[in-house]
Design a protein around this motif. Structure first.
Motif, short mmCIF file in Angstrom:
data_model
loop_
_atom_site.label_atom_id
_atom_site.label_comp_id
_atom_site.label_asym_id
_atom_site.label_seq_id
_atom_site.Cartn_x
_atom_site.Cartn_y
_atom_site.Cartn_z
N THR A 180 0.83 -1.20 0.00
CA THR A 180 0.00 0.00 0.00
C THR A 180 0.87 1.24 0.00
N ASP A 181 0.36 2.30 -0.63
CA ASP A 181 1.11 3.55 -0.72
C ASP A 181 0.79 4.51 0.41
N THR A 187 7.64 -4.18 -5.56
CA THR A 187 7.14 -5.44 -6.11
C THR A 187 5.75 -5.75 -5.57
N GLY A 188 5.08 -6.63 -6.27
CA GLY A 188 3.78 -7.14 -5.85
C GLY A 188 3.51 -8.40 -6.64
N PRO A 189 2.41 -9.06 -6.41
CA PRO A 189 2.10 -10.25 -7.20
C PRO A 189 2.06 -9.92 -8.69
N PRO A 236 0.75 -9.40 -12.11
CA PRO A 236 -0.65 -9.20 -12.50
C PRO A 236 -1.16 -10.25 -13.47
N ALA A 237 -0.27 -10.87 -14.24
CA ALA A 237 -0.73 -11.85 -15.23
C ALA A 237 -0.94 -13.23 -14.63
N THR A 238 -0.05 -13.62 -13.70
CA THR A 238 -0.08 -15.00 -13.19
C THR A 238 -0.33 -15.10 -11.70
N GLY A 239 -0.15 -14.00 -10.98
CA GLY A 239 -0.26 -14.05 -9.52
C GLY A 239 1.01 -14.52 -8.85
N ALA A 240 2.07 -14.77 -9.61
CA ALA A 240 3.34 -15.21 -9.02
C ALA A 240 3.79 -14.20 -7.98
N ALA A 297 13.23 -3.19 -13.44
CA ALA A 297 12.42 -2.08 -12.94
C ALA A 297 11.99 -2.31 -11.50
N ALA A 298 11.66 -3.57 -11.16
CA ALA A 298 11.29 -3.88 -9.78
C ALA A 298 12.45 -3.61 -8.84
N LEU A 299 13.65 -3.98 -9.27
CA LEU A 299 14.84 -3.71 -8.45
C LEU A 299 15.08 -2.21 -8.32
#
Length: 432
Positions: A2-3, A18-20, A22-26, A67-69
């Motif tokens: 959450t922001d 990072t977060g799950p 969006p395509a796979t929920g990984a 980008a996540a890093l």
């Protein structure tokens, strides 16, 4: 994540950026092993190439794993944005690239990693840049060294190899007075021990290879932008404040505001220099950062114990660790680095160069490698390896005198580390 909730450092090491998927929920960040990305249509591609929309084009520029890093290291350092690249050395060139031009110079600390001294003494001259090396403990000398062509001040928060600490707020004040950015290499301290942006730094660079990854598996670098510098306040930084021919006269600072440096480093720096981080390397670093908050306190605790033992040993003539009350930098370290002075330092043993080399060869638990910041304890004789390109005068100025041995203390049991040092000292000098 959450922001609207202010998260602690240790939580950010796990969740920031990072977060799950969006395509796979990984739940773990996927390794996006792709060179390129499908455009929705021609208009979408045109907007991306024109910097009118943020997205993915080609992995030399942007990649979702990288980008996540970038988002995570920016959050940990308290920056507006970050750019990751192939190594710490690449990060240094990337940091200077938007700032410099032929005939321009930087002020660099005399206490820097030997490879950085070489990069600044020789390599950057091929771009028409130069560096003036100044003892940053001498603030008057620092002020006197700045001239009309100076475009940045560069230092390390904790220096390699000596483990000395820099009074970042004092240096930052001088940089502000001169209207130039302060660039701080925060590799050895990590944001767990030091947040240079909060102390006034404009840019922070990292060799992610070291403590941030923490397991000696991949190389990587990062540049974190504070987003606080006014690039348009003078005519010193035309790459950021003036029209950019490659983007139809776009002014990066005017267009992107606090993210001007970050966008420039991606759109021009990575585009033209090509110092790209690979997505698998970014993935390893993301996993390493998850335990940063747990590892660094153990590194520091072990370093303190080992340094205290070495200082009391009659076979040792000096220890440079700033965590020791005997260090000239001890008070600065307590004031600015209250959670510890890192875990890298040097020590001198009786017998000089020959004894130092013999001791290194006798160690069994310490790994003799050209790296630092690993979970394993590491050792190297800097004068004959990492700082061998320097003159003896430069070696001594940077804290890598011929008789010194550098230790990077890991997370093992400190009693075992001390026992290994004891037997190696006995082999080199004799029993204490």
């Amino acid at each position: 994540m959450t922001d609207d909730i202010a998260l602690s450092f240790d939580t950010l090491t796990v969740h920031a950026g990072t977060g799950p998927d969006p395509a796979t929920g990984a739940r773990q960040v996927p390794i996006y092993q792709s060179t390129s990305y499908q455009f929705r249509d021609a208009a979408h591609a045109a907007r991306l190439f024109g910097l009118q929309e943020v997205g993915y084009i080609y992995s030399r520029l942007t990649n979702p794993t990288v980008a996540a890093l970038q988002n995570r290291v920016a959050a940990l350092e308290g920056g507006a944005g970050a750019v990751c690249c192939s190594s710490g050395h690449a990060a240094q060139i990337m940091a200077l690239f938007p700032l410099m031009g032929p005939g321009r110079n930087i002020i660099a600390s005399t206490r820097l990693y030997g490879g950085t001294v070489t990069q600044f003494s020789h390599t950057i001259r091929r771009f028409g840049w130069s560096a003036k090396f100044v003892d940053l403990d001498d603030l008057d000398a620092l002020r006197a060294a700045i001239d009309d062509d100076t475009r940045a001040i560069f230092c390390e928060s904790i220096s390699n190899p000596g483990g000395y600490v820099t009074d970042i707020p004092a240096v930052a004040q001088i940089a502000d007075e001169a209207g130039i950015p302060l660039i701080v290499d925060n590799t050895l301290a990590t944001p767990k021990l030091c947040r240079p942006i909060e102390m006034g730094a404009t840019l922070v660079v990292h060799s992610l290879t070291k403590f941030m990854t923490g397991n000696g598996t991949v190389t990587g670098g990062a540049i974190i932008d504070s987003g606080r510098f006014d690039w348009s306040a003078s005519d010193k930084f035309p790459s950021l404040s003036e029209p950019e021919p490659a983007y139809h006269g776009m002014k990066f600072h005017e267009t992107f505001g606090q993210l001007a440096f970050t966008f420039h480093s991606i759109a021009i720096g990575l585009r033209d220099l090509g110092m790209t981080m690979n997505p698998q390397g970014a993935h390893y670093t993301l996993m390493g950062i998850e335990t940063l908050g747990l590892r660094i306190p153990r590194h520091v605790e072990n370093a303190q114990k080992v340094a205290e033992w070495l200082e009391q040993d009659p076979r040792v003539t000096s220890v440079t660790y700033a965590g020791l009350p005997s260090s000239p930098w001890h008070e600065t370290a307590k004031r600015l680095y209250p959670d510890g002075a890192g875990s890298l330092f040097t020590f001198e043993i009786k017998g000089g160069y020959d004894a130092a080399v013999k001791m290194v060869d006798a160690l069994k638990l310490f790994s003799h490698v050209a790296n630092l910041g690993d979970a394993r304890s590491l050792v190297i004789h800097s004068a004959s390896t990492t700082h061998s390109q320097l003159t003896e005068e430069q070696q001594r100025a940077s804290g890598a005198a011929p008789e010194l041995v550098r230790l990077s203390i890991g997370i093992e049991d400190p009693a075992d580390l001390i026992a290994d040092l004891d037997q190696a000292l006995a082999a080199a000098v004799g029993k204490g």
